[in-house]
Write a protein that holds these residues in place. Sequence first.
Motif, mmCIF file in Angstrom:
data_model
loop_
_atom_site.group_PDB
_atom_site.id
_atom_site.type_symbol
_atom_site.label_atom_id
_atom_site.label_comp_id
_atom_site.label_asym_id
_atom_site.label_seq_id
_atom_site.Cartn_x
_atom_site.Cartn_y
_atom_site.Cartn_z
ATOM 1 N N ARG A 42 2.824 18.651 2.819
ATOM 2 C CA ARG A 42 1.496 18.067 2.658
ATOM 3 C C ARG A 42 1.401 17.219 1.400
ATOM 4 O O ARG A 42 0.649 16.247 1.358
ATOM 5 N N LEU A 43 2.148 17.565 0.355
ATOM 6 C CA LEU A 43 2.132 16.789 -0.871
ATOM 7 C C LEU A 43 3.025 15.558 -0.771
ATOM 8 O O LEU A 43 2.744 14.530 -1.402
ATOM 9 N N SER A 44 4.100 15.649 0.009
ATOM 10 C CA SER A 44 5.041 14.530 0.098
ATOM 11 C C SER A 44 4.411 13.308 0.755
ATOM 12 O O SER A 44 4.768 12.170 0.435
ATOM 13 N N ARG A 45 3.472 13.512 1.669
ATOM 14 C CA ARG A 45 2.870 12.371 2.365
ATOM 15 C C ARG A 45 2.102 11.455 1.415
ATOM 16 O O ARG A 45 2.351 10.245 1.399
ATOM 17 N N PRO A 46 1.158 11.969 0.614
ATOM 18 C CA PRO A 46 0.504 11.055 -0.334
ATOM 19 C C PRO A 46 1.454 10.510 -1.384
ATOM 20 O O PRO A 46 1.230 9.403 -1.892
ATOM 21 N N LEU A 47 2.509 11.242 -1.735
ATOM 22 C CA LEU A 47 3.489 10.708 -2.670
ATOM 23 C C LEU A 47 4.152 9.458 -2.105
ATOM 24 O O LEU A 47 4.353 8.469 -2.818
ATOM 25 N N VAL A 48 4.487 9.505 -0.820
ATOM 26 C CA VAL A 48 5.068 8.324 -0.174
ATOM 27 C C VAL A 48 4.072 7.176 -0.170
ATOM 28 O O VAL A 48 4.414 6.024 -0.468
ATOM 29 N N GLY A 49 2.815 7.466 0.150
ATOM 30 C CA GLY A 49 1.797 6.424 0.176
ATOM 31 C C GLY A 49 1.571 5.798 -1.188
ATOM 32 O O GLY A 49 1.466 4.566 -1.309
ATOM 33 N N VAL A 50 1.505 6.611 -2.235
ATOM 34 C CA VAL A 50 1.300 6.091 -3.587
ATOM 35 C C VAL A 50 2.491 5.223 -4.013
ATOM 36 O O VAL A 50 2.310 4.144 -4.593
ATOM 37 N N ALA A 51 3.702 5.685 -3.724
ATOM 38 C CA ALA A 51 4.887 4.922 -4.116
ATOM 39 C C ALA A 51 4.946 3.578 -3.391
ATOM 40 O O ALA A 51 5.256 2.544 -4.005
ATOM 41 N N LEU A 52 4.654 3.556 -2.098
ATOM 42 C CA LEU A 52 4.688 2.298 -1.351
ATOM 43 C C LEU A 52 3.594 1.346 -1.818
ATOM 44 O O LEU A 52 3.808 0.136 -1.941
ATOM 45 N N PHE A 68 -6.226 16.631 -10.907
ATOM 46 C CA PHE A 68 -7.034 17.046 -12.054
ATOM 47 C C PHE A 68 -8.524 16.858 -11.792
ATOM 48 O O PHE A 68 -9.336 17.762 -12.037
ATOM 49 N N LEU A 69 -8.917 15.703 -11.295
ATOM 50 C CA LEU A 69 -10.334 15.452 -11.064
ATOM 51 C C LEU A 69 -10.901 16.379 -9.993
ATOM 52 O O LEU A 69 -12.062 16.802 -10.073
ATOM 53 N N ARG A 70 -10.086 16.720 -9.004
ATOM 54 C CA ARG A 70 -10.551 17.645 -7.959
ATOM 55 C C ARG A 70 -10.762 19.044 -8.536
ATOM 56 O O ARG A 70 -11.709 19.745 -8.149
ATOM 57 N N GLY A 96 -3.000 1.273 -13.799
ATOM 58 C CA GLY A 96 -3.796 1.335 -12.579
ATOM 59 C C GLY A 96 -3.325 2.420 -11.634
ATOM 60 O O GLY A 96 -4.138 3.118 -11.010
ATOM 61 N N LEU A 97 -2.004 2.598 -11.549
ATOM 62 C CA LEU A 97 -1.463 3.651 -10.689
ATOM 63 C C LEU A 97 -1.856 5.026 -11.203
ATOM 64 O O LEU A 97 -2.217 5.915 -10.417
ATOM 65 N N PHE A 98 -1.790 5.216 -12.522
ATOM 66 C CA PHE A 98 -2.139 6.521 -13.082
ATOM 67 C C PHE A 98 -3.596 6.868 -12.791
ATOM 68 O O PHE A 98 -3.921 8.014 -12.474
ATOM 69 N N LYS A 99 -4.480 5.899 -12.890
ATOM 70 C CA LYS A 99 -5.889 6.157 -12.594
ATOM 71 C C LYS A 99 -6.126 6.336 -11.098
ATOM 72 O O LYS A 99 -6.999 7.115 -10.691
ATOM 73 N N ASP A 100 -5.351 5.638 -10.275
ATOM 74 C CA ASP A 100 -5.538 5.744 -8.825
ATOM 75 C C ASP A 100 -5.041 7.066 -8.262
ATOM 76 O O ASP A 100 -5.292 7.359 -7.085
ATOM 77 N N THR A 101 -4.342 7.854 -9.072
ATOM 78 C CA THR A 101 -3.891 9.160 -8.571
ATOM 79 C C THR A 101 -5.069 10.057 -8.213
ATOM 80 O O THR A 101 -4.909 11.016 -7.451
ATOM 81 N N SER A 124 -1.343 15.751 -11.201
ATOM 82 C CA SER A 124 -1.631 14.335 -11.429
ATOM 83 C C SER A 124 -0.449 13.649 -12.100
ATOM 84 O O SER A 124 -0.105 12.506 -11.767
ATOM 85 N N LEU A 125 0.185 14.347 -13.038
ATOM 86 C CA LEU A 125 1.363 13.778 -13.695
ATOM 87 C C LEU A 125 2.530 13.653 -12.719
ATOM 88 O O LEU A 125 3.302 12.693 -12.782
ATOM 89 N N VAL A 126 2.660 14.609 -11.808
ATOM 90 C CA VAL A 126 3.725 14.528 -10.799
ATOM 91 C C VAL A 126 3.512 13.318 -9.900
ATOM 92 O O VAL A 126 4.439 12.534 -9.645
ATOM 93 N N VAL A 127 2.284 13.130 -9.403
ATOM 94 C CA VAL A 127 2.000 12.010 -8.517
ATOM 95 C C VAL A 127 2.223 10.685 -9.237
ATOM 96 O O VAL A 127 2.850 9.759 -8.698
ATOM 97 N N ALA A 128 1.716 10.574 -10.471
ATOM 98 C CA ALA A 128 1.892 9.331 -11.230
ATOM 99 C C ALA A 128 3.358 9.098 -11.560
ATOM 100 O O ALA A 128 3.846 7.961 -11.468
ATOM 101 N N GLY A 129 4.069 10.161 -11.953
ATOM 102 C CA GLY A 129 5.485 10.001 -12.294
ATOM 103 C C GLY A 129 6.328 9.560 -11.111
ATOM 104 O O GLY A 129 7.163 8.666 -11.231
ATOM 105 N N VAL A 130 6.094 10.167 -9.947
ATOM 106 C CA VAL A 130 6.843 9.758 -8.754
ATOM 107 C C VAL A 130 6.516 8.317 -8.390
ATOM 108 O O VAL A 130 7.404 7.518 -8.058
ATOM 109 N N GLY A 131 5.232 7.954 -8.463
ATOM 110 C CA GLY A 131 4.847 6.584 -8.149
ATOM 111 C C GLY A 131 5.473 5.580 -9.080
ATOM 112 O O GLY A 131 5.963 4.519 -8.645
#
Length: 388
Positions: A247-257, A331-333, A315-320, A179-186
């Motif tokens: 598989r992880l890079s795809r949602p990372l791109v979506g979150v960042a955009l 984390f929630l999963r 908002g981005l951190f919660k949307d992860t 979750s921290l990786v996704v939020a940090g990249v975003g």
Amino acid sequence: MASNSIAPGGTYLSHKNAPVLPPPKQKDAWWERLRRSFFGTPLSAFLTLLSSGLILWLTPDLLRFVLFDAVWNAPDGEACRVPGAGACWAFVWHKLPYFIFGSYPEHERWRVVVTLVLGALLLAWLLWPQKMGKHPDKPFAAALLFLVYPLVALVLLLGAPIFGLPMVDTDLWGGIFLSLVVAGVGIVVSMPLGIILALGRRSSLPVIALASTSFIEFVRGVPMITVLFMANFMLPLFLPETVHIDRLSRPLVGVALFASAYMAEVVRGGLQAVPKGQYEGSAALGFTTWQSLRLVILPQAIVHVIPGIVNTFIGLFKDTTLVAIVGIFDFLRTVETARLDPVWAGPTISATGYLFAALFYGTICFGMSRYSIGIERRLAERKKGRVA
């Protein structure tokens, strides 16, 4: 005897000495501030009494569930299945490694710990408040955090046989650190990309302005779930068959955009808040367009919209948590998966897991909010000092 007269031009003059008034109060007493805040009007007094009643009604049951009737030690989970038991914190403690690391190999989890600690130290170095003046170490800290650290973190987490680190597939990543990786990249990607989009939307070139506006309005007009599905399933369709996206890079791109579109609107509001005289003054000093943006306009614009920027980050951190929809074990999963363990099949397991997740997200978001308030206060003090 004092008298009054009318000066030329119709101005009324008084020759009486003004009465001596007591000095103004420097600070009201705490009870006066409390009364004015909570009982200043009949409506505020009613809402205060109503809220106090709700708090007094709910607090005993909440304390009983969280603390007094909670289960702190249950090696086999049996104590959490006793009728009337409160929160099963023993479940959280037993599953904590899984909540933090997901399915990351146990003997390689030191790499995650090193990555998180290193990132926390660099972030603290960059954000630590200092006195007024230039800080020559801040650009160096920013370069380490945004340029060097991502490469080091990628090598540590993903692995590099050349350095003796075995490869760890991203399918095994999960938990809090993911979750921290996704939020940090975003956050890291959305800030510069949002600035570029905001400048592009205000560009005098119609093609750039139309492209930036179309992207911003399209992304802001669809839910984040749609963006994640598009990034996960449609992005590979636009690439050659020989190019494989992780598989992880795809949602990372979506979150960042997705985050960059909202960040662009926040930055655009800051650019519009900068007075026109700042543009004219920088041009009069001989600055080029990019020098004017970098040295004059953007620093002021970003200061104006610090609350909006932090709100976007929160908002981005919660949307992860939405990345779980496309199969990412955030984390929630991991909480949802852990509560299905039959050993811990108690009636309060789900509530305890979600309460722990709420405490985690609430603590991080509250810390971000308080830091932004501190930044605003220091900037206001600096501005007041310059005016004085």
